[in-house]
Scaffold this motif. Structure first.
Motif, PDB file in Angstrom:
ATOM      1  N   GLY A   5      -2.317  -4.901  -5.117  1.00 33.56           N
ATOM      2  CA  GLY A   5      -1.112  -5.197  -4.360  1.00 33.56           C
ATOM      3  C   GLY A   5      -1.329  -6.119  -3.181  1.00 33.56           C
ATOM      4  O   GLY A   5      -2.300  -6.875  -3.105  1.00 33.56           O
ATOM      5  N   THR A   6      -0.415  -6.015  -2.213  1.00 40.94           N
ATOM      6  CA  THR A   6      -0.306  -7.019  -1.149  1.00 40.94           C
ATOM      7  C   THR A   6      -1.527  -7.122  -0.241  1.00 40.94           C
ATOM      8  O   THR A   6      -1.813  -8.198   0.289  1.00 40.94           O
ATOM      9  CB  THR A   6       0.921  -6.723  -0.266  1.00 40.94           C
ATOM     10  N   ASP A   7      -2.249  -6.017  -0.042  1.00 43.12           N
ATOM     11  CA  ASP A   7      -3.366  -6.040   0.909  1.00 43.12           C
ATOM     12  C   ASP A   7      -4.705  -6.376   0.262  1.00 43.12           C
ATOM     13  O   ASP A   7      -5.749  -6.354   0.922  1.00 43.12           O
ATOM     14  CB  ASP A   7      -3.464  -4.704   1.645  1.00 43.12           C
ATOM     15  N   GLY A   8      -4.694  -6.686  -1.036  1.00 47.47           N
ATOM     16  CA  GLY A   8      -5.936  -6.996  -1.721  1.00 47.47           C
ATOM     17  C   GLY A   8      -6.764  -5.787  -2.080  1.00 47.47           C
ATOM     18  O   GLY A   8      -7.892  -5.927  -2.577  1.00 47.47           O
ATOM     19  N   GLU A   9      -6.244  -4.578  -1.880  1.00 47.06           N
ATOM     20  CA  GLU A   9      -6.959  -3.334  -2.166  1.00 47.06           C
ATOM     21  C   GLU A   9      -6.105  -2.325  -2.918  1.00 47.06           C
ATOM     22  O   GLU A   9      -6.591  -1.622  -3.805  1.00 47.06           O
ATOM     23  CB  GLU A   9      -7.441  -2.688  -0.862  1.00 47.06           C
ATOM     24  N   CYS A  10      -4.835  -2.190  -2.531  1.00 45.92           N
ATOM     25  CA  CYS A  10      -3.996  -1.105  -3.053  1.00 45.92           C
ATOM     26  C   CYS A  10      -3.715  -1.307  -4.538  1.00 45.92           C
ATOM     27  O   CYS A  10      -3.675  -2.430  -5.054  1.00 45.92           O
ATOM     28  CB  CYS A  10      -2.697  -0.995  -2.269  1.00 45.92           C
ATOM     29  N   HIS A  11      -3.511  -0.181  -5.227  1.00 48.65           N
ATOM     30  CA  HIS A  11      -3.306  -0.208  -6.664  1.00 48.65           C
ATOM     31  C   HIS A  11      -2.658   1.102  -7.083  1.00 48.65           C
ATOM     32  O   HIS A  11      -2.697   2.094  -6.339  1.00 48.65           O
ATOM     33  CB  HIS A  11      -4.636  -0.392  -7.396  1.00 48.65           C
ATOM     34  N   TYR A  12      -2.082   1.116  -8.261  1.00 50.28           N
ATOM     35  CA  TYR A  12      -1.444   2.326  -8.762  1.00 50.28           C
ATOM     36  C   TYR A  12      -2.483   3.328  -9.255  1.00 50.28           C
ATOM     37  O   TYR A  12      -3.621   2.976  -9.567  1.00 50.28           O
ATOM     38  CB  TYR A  12      -0.438   1.981  -9.851  1.00 50.28           C
TER      39      TYR A  12
ATOM     40  N   PRO B 185       0.814  -1.227   0.000  1.00 54.10           N
ATOM     41  CA  PRO B 185       0.000   0.000   0.000  1.00 54.10           C
ATOM     42  C   PRO B 185       0.841   1.269   0.000  1.00 54.10           C
ATOM     43  O   PRO B 185       0.521   2.236  -0.701  1.00 54.10           O
ATOM     44  CB  PRO B 185      -0.823  -0.134   1.280  1.00 54.10           C
ATOM     45  N   GLU B 186       1.933   1.272   0.755  1.00 59.66           N
ATOM     46  CA  GLU B 186       2.795   2.456   0.802  1.00 59.66           C
ATOM     47  C   GLU B 186       3.452   2.702  -0.554  1.00 59.66           C
ATOM     48  O   GLU B 186       3.555   3.846  -1.006  1.00 59.66           O
ATOM     49  CB  GLU B 186       3.862   2.267   1.882  1.00 59.66           C
ATOM     50  N   GLU B 187       3.888   1.641  -1.205  1.00 57.40           N
ATOM     51  CA  GLU B 187       4.504   1.809  -2.517  1.00 57.40           C
ATOM     52  C   GLU B 187       3.500   2.306  -3.545  1.00 57.40           C
ATOM     53  O   GLU B 187       3.826   3.180  -4.373  1.00 57.40           O
ATOM     54  CB  GLU B 187       5.132   0.488  -2.959  1.00 57.40           C
ATOM     55  N   CYS B 188       2.294   1.809  -3.514  1.00 58.03           N
ATOM     56  CA  CYS B 188       1.269   2.312  -4.439  1.00 58.03           C
ATOM     57  C   CYS B 188       0.966   3.778  -4.154  1.00 58.03           C
ATOM     58  O   CYS B 188       0.820   4.589  -5.086  1.00 58.03           O
ATOM     59  CB  CYS B 188      -0.004   1.473  -4.316  1.00 58.03           C
ATOM     60  N   ARG B 189       0.876   4.126  -2.876  1.00 56.42           N
ATOM     61  CA  ARG B 189       0.561   5.509  -2.509  1.00 56.42           C
ATOM     62  C   ARG B 189       1.650   6.465  -2.972  1.00 56.42           C
ATOM     63  O   ARG B 189       1.359   7.581  -3.429  1.00 56.42           O
ATOM     64  CB  ARG B 189       0.378   5.610  -0.997  1.00 56.42           C
ATOM     65  N   ARG B 190       2.893   6.035  -2.889  1.00 56.70           N
ATOM     66  CA  ARG B 190       4.033   6.899  -3.235  1.00 56.70           C
ATOM     67  C   ARG B 190       4.470   6.724  -4.695  1.00 56.70           C
ATOM     68  O   ARG B 190       5.471   7.288  -5.107  1.00 56.70           O
ATOM     69  CB  ARG B 190       5.206   6.596  -2.298  1.00 56.70           C
ATOM     70  N   HIS B 191       3.736   5.959  -5.475  1.00 59.26           N
ATOM     71  CA  HIS B 191       4.051   5.741  -6.891  1.00 59.26           C
ATOM     72  C   HIS B 191       5.424   5.080  -7.063  1.00 59.26           C
ATOM     73  O   HIS B 191       6.250   5.523  -7.879  1.00 59.26           O
ATOM     74  CB  HIS B 191       4.000   7.048  -7.686  1.00 59.26           C
ATOM     75  N   ILE B 192       5.685   4.046  -6.312  1.00 56.73           N
ATOM     76  CA  ILE B 192       6.928   3.294  -6.412  1.00 56.73           C
ATOM     77  C   ILE B 192       6.641   1.964  -7.117  1.00 56.73           C
ATOM     78  O   ILE B 192       5.786   1.215  -6.660  1.00 56.73           O
ATOM     79  CB  ILE B 192       7.525   3.020  -5.004  1.00 56.73           C
ATOM     80  N   PRO B 193       7.301   1.661  -8.225  1.00 56.37           N
ATOM     81  CA  PRO B 193       8.397   2.384  -8.862  1.00 56.37           C
ATOM     82  C   PRO B 193       7.947   3.584  -9.690  1.00 56.37           C
ATOM     83  O   PRO B 193       8.721   4.502  -9.939  1.00 56.37           O
ATOM     84  CB  PRO B 193       9.026   1.327  -9.757  1.00 56.37           C
ATOM     85  N   ASN B 194       6.677   3.589 -10.139  1.00 52.38           N
ATOM     86  CA  ASN B 194       6.123   4.728 -10.863  1.00 52.38           C
ATOM     87  C   ASN B 194       4.602   4.639 -10.787  1.00 52.38           C
ATOM     88  O   ASN B 194       4.044   3.567 -10.525  1.00 52.38           O
ATOM     89  CB  ASN B 194       6.621   4.760 -12.321  1.00 52.38           C
ATOM     90  N   GLY B 195       3.938   5.747 -11.001  1.00 49.16           N
ATOM     91  CA  GLY B 195       2.491   5.799 -10.818  1.00 49.16           C
ATOM     92  C   GLY B 195       1.687   5.034 -11.846  1.00 49.16           C
ATOM     93  O   GLY B 195       0.471   4.862 -11.681  1.00 49.16           O
TER      94      GLY B 195
END
Length: 428
Positions: free
Chosen positions: A133-140, A61-71
């Motif tokens: 992503g990992t939590d079943g919710e997060c996404h770019y 979730p943190e990586e999706c929120r921060r656009h890692i590696p890109n949005g």
């Protein structure tokens, strides 16, 4: 709908294939087994890539929120969930039609559910997530034409099977209508799930935009019987775009560019043109679509040999850890920032994971070119080039591949098996 006994399916699958095609059912089974054992997410959304035992590294979730590696999520395993799952659902539906087992039925339903999930995880009306992503919710943050259009095509194929109950068919139509209605409200822009991450516009001045807009509005009429969509379909088809070219003429002229890098999304457009061809009753429009299908198929022929760029005796290094593409990384405020960064990262990623790079450059364009030809409604053209298509399909050991775009092998095999006799009987 009448269902054939399972024992008759091998004969059905081979009914219009030559004796030399006997390895194709085995290839289809190998592709199917690998996709479902290694590349399918818990939500039944295809990952872009995975290791030999299904190894995959998902964004947090943190990586999706921060656009890692890109949005855009480019070069991650959740880059093309809407795209790949939607197009693979077409193959799964054809597989079920030819072999209507409980297992094949369940796979179709699972893929439709995966597309539903990509619609549900976003907060923005009209948004389709690329993957989860990992939590079943997060996404770019960004979606795209390439995610939304196959989402419609896949659900259209599901809607056309005998699998959904009346209630499930109504839900499928309702979801498509809801998404199409939202896109119409925002002038056919493809929204992101954050401000400034819009990516794609179906009122653009090119072949794909004309096909996207024309085919989705026609599909919406077919599934809803709402005259609004029918009126909109023919109005868009016949009116000029901002450069003064009618969309029907753009479609008739065929693909703007059919290069190795564009064959995958152009093959989706070819499928849509064939749907327009089959749905249309006006002879002039049918001829326009037929011309487009043939032109596109002829443009695809030079790409068939690209599968030979893959050395089947070589071992290409693979890692599932996309973090190795960084640096570079920096904050991104919008879709343009994200794309600029992603294009800097691809060189790093290709060096870290050459297995994916070589599969993208070889198998993917060759098989998609084969799909474009098989979709052409031109039996003599299909027969002429079928040996090359078969060569590409049978050349690979799918247990050893890492990039899931080889799912198109099933699209090619099942479409030809289902539609070969139909194209032979089509008058010219």
């Amino acid at each position: 709908m009448f269902k054939l006994p399972s024992l008759l399916v091998p004969a059905l699958l081979l009914w219009n294939l030559s004796a030399g095609d006997a390895g194709l059912p085995a290839a289809a089974e190998s592709v199917n087994r690998n996709l479902w054992s290694r590349f399918m997410s818990p939500d039944s959304v295809l990952y872009d890539y995975a290791g030999p035992a299904g190894e995959v590294v998902l964004p947090t979730p943190e990586e999706c929120r921060r656009h890692i590696p890109n949005g855009l999520g480019w070069w991650t395993p959740v880059e093309n969930g809407g795209f790949f799952t939607g197009m693979y659902l077409i193959a799964a539906a054809d597989r079920y039609r030819q072999n209507p087992t409980a297992e094949n039925r369940e796979k179709v339903k699972r893929l439709a559910g995966g597309l539903y999930r990509l619609q549900d995880v976003g907060k923005t009306p009209g948004f389709i997530a690329r993957g989860i992503g990992t939590d079943g919710e997060c996404h770019y943050a960004a979606s795209s034409n390439d995610q939304v259009f196959p989402w419609f095509l896949g659900l259209w194929s599901y809607w056309n099977t005998d699998i959904p109950t009346d209630a499930e068919r109504a839900e499928c139509a309702g979801r498509m209508a809801r998404l199409a209605g939202e896109l119409e409200k925002i002038n056919w822009l493809i929204p992101g799930d954050m401000p400034d991450f819009t990516r794609g516009w179906w009122l653009g001045e090119n072949f794909c935009s004309a096909v996207h807009l024309s085919s989705v509005t026609r599909i919406m009429y077919e599934v809803t019987k709402d005259e609004h969509w029918k009126e909109l379909h023919y109005r868009y088809l016949n009116e000029p775009d901002r450069k003064g070219v009618r969309r029907r003429d753009r479609i008739a002229a065929g693909m703007d560019d059919l290069a190795p890098w564009s064959a995958w999304f152009n093959s989706n457009a070819q499928y849509a043109v064939r749907e327009l061809y089959r749905l249309e009753t006006d002879p002039a429009l049918r001829e326009l679509y037929r011309k487009s299908l043939r032109t596109n198929a002829e443009k695809a022929v030079p790409l068939l040999s690209l599968h030979r760029k893959y050395d089947t005796a070589a071992t290409y290094a693979f890692t599932p850890d996309w973090h190795r593409m960084m640096p570079p990384w920096r904050e991104q405020k919008n879709e343009r920032d994200a794309q600029t960064l992603a294009l800097e990262q691809i060189g790093v990623w290709d060096r870290a994971c050459p297995a994916i790079a070589v599969e993208k450059a070889s198998l993917k364009p060759a098989i998609c070119a084969g799909y474009i030809i098989v979709l052409s409604e031109q039996p003599e053209l299909i027969e002429q080039h079928w040996p090359q298509i078969e060569e590409a399909i049978l050349r690979f050991n799918y247990d050893k591949l890492h990039y899931s775009a080889f799912f198109y092998v099933e699209n090619v095999i099942y479409d030809r098996a289902r539609n070969g006799e139909k194209t032979k009987k089509t008058p010219r």
